[in-house]
Structure formats: C-alpha cells, structure tokens
Design an enzyme around this catalytic site. Structure first.
Site, mmCIF file in Angstrom:
data_model
loop_
_atom_site.group_PDB
_atom_site.id
_atom_site.type_symbol
_atom_site.label_atom_id
_atom_site.label_comp_id
_atom_site.label_asym_id
_atom_site.label_seq_id
_atom_site.Cartn_x
_atom_site.Cartn_y
_atom_site.Cartn_z
ATOM 1 N N THR A 48 43.157 33.588 0.447
ATOM 2 C CA THR A 48 42.105 32.637 0.798
ATOM 3 C C THR A 48 41.717 31.804 -0.411
ATOM 4 O O THR A 48 42.026 32.154 -1.544
ATOM 5 C CB THR A 48 40.858 33.354 1.343
ATOM 6 O OG1 THR A 48 40.060 32.410 2.039
ATOM 7 C CG2 THR A 48 40.038 33.985 0.250
ATOM 8 N N GLY B 93 45.862 23.777 -0.667
ATOM 9 C CA GLY B 93 46.745 24.229 0.400
ATOM 10 C C GLY B 93 48.150 23.657 0.304
ATOM 11 O O GLY B 93 49.108 24.259 0.799
ATOM 12 N N THR C 119 46.910 29.549 1.109
ATOM 13 C CA THR C 119 45.793 28.684 1.497
ATOM 14 C C THR C 119 46.286 27.708 2.559
ATOM 15 O O THR C 119 47.330 27.090 2.382
ATOM 16 C CB THR C 119 45.267 27.906 0.268
ATOM 17 O OG1 THR C 119 44.874 28.837 -0.736
ATOM 18 C CG2 THR C 119 44.082 27.028 0.633
#
Length: 177
Positions: free
Chosen positions: A6, A161, A167
């Site tokens: 995360t 990301g 991510t």
C-alpha cells in the site's frame, strides 16, 4: 520493517490537509483486492488516519490510537506520543508491523512501531511501499504546480502507482479544511 502492499500520503498545502491511499491489498505476490479503504476519519471527523502494513496490525493500532485520541480529547500530538510509548513498551504491540500517518488541521505525524513520532518539516508525509515515490512527486507538485492538496495527493499516488508494483490507481482520499 519491509512494508509492502500500500501507499498512503498526506499533503498539507494552501490551508488544506488531504490524506490519500491506494486500494491494493497484496498477499505475497498476489493482488487480493483493488479497492480497500485505508484512510479513516475519527474524533467527529476532525482527525484523519491512514495505515500501511499488515491489515490486522494496522486495525489494531488504529483502534488503540482512536482510544488515545478520545483519552486526550482530540489533542493529536499527546495522543500520538502516548500511543508510541505504549507501542514501544507493550510486548504484544511491539510485534505489530504497521505504520500510521495521522493529521488534523494543525499537525501531521508519522507513527512507527519503533516508537517514533515524526512531524515532517514541509507538511508532506508518505508511508508504505510506494511512499518514497509519492513523497518525491508531492514535493515537486507542491513547489511547482500550484495545485490544491487533494490534486497533489491524488497525482502523487498515481505517479507512485506507475513505479511501485504494490501500489494501484484505485485512490481514495479525505480532506480537512
């Protein structure tokens, strides 16, 4: 501590605070969920908290922190120091593998299992596997783009990301005025 799975970022800019997180939950090298919400409001919506690390550990710490916030009547720094002290000295809490970012309208803090309570100099903090990428992107955007905090946080996570495999771009955010 190797926290993967995360990315959470908190951006304090132009009188607003935004915390944002991606939605990916990873078990080993398998993506288990895309749309998890890792940002929570507490204390009548006046405090934001985001977590990275083991989900069960993060929820345990979140609950402990929420109790400290209530105990100290919303005083974020005192609640954070009290939690860090417990986290560092309690044999069970010490084994929890998670990080927290907490923020109110005045303060942003990063809490670690080592008992650290860190207030970033520039009002930007990031944790998790893509934290360094998101932090760098947010700092650059804050300095040069003239965007509000919510757009900075969201774009910083999108950039993270693109680089970090842990991510994703299912971003949720919460803001305080």
């Amino acid at each position: 501590m190797d926290i993967r799975g995360t990315t959470i970022i908190c951006v304090r800019h132009q009188g607003q605070v935004t915390m944002a997180g991606d939605g990916q939950v990873t078990l080993g090298n398998t993506v288990m969920k895309h749309g998890a919400r890792k940002i929570r409001r507490m204390y009548e919506g006046r405090i934001l908290a985001g977590f990275a690390g083991s989900t069960a550990d993060a929820f345990t710490l979140f609950e402990k922190f929420e109790a400290k916030v209530q105990e100290f009547h919303g005083n974020l720094p005192k609640a954070a120091v009290a939690l860090a002290k417990d986290w560092r000295t309690d044999q069970i809490l010490r084994k929890l593998e998670a990080l927290l970012i907490v923020a109110d309208t005045n303060t942003t803090l990063v809490l670690s299992g080592a008992g650290d309570v860190i207030e970033p100099d520039d009002g930007i903090a990031a944790i998790g596997s893509g934290g360094s990428y998101a932090l760098a992107a947010a700092r650059a955007l804050t300095r040069h783009a003239g965007l509000p905090s919510e757009q900075i946080a969201t774009e910083a996570l999108r950039i993270a990301g693109e680089i970090c495999i842990y991510t994703n771009d299912h971003i949720s955010s919460e803001s305080l005025p």
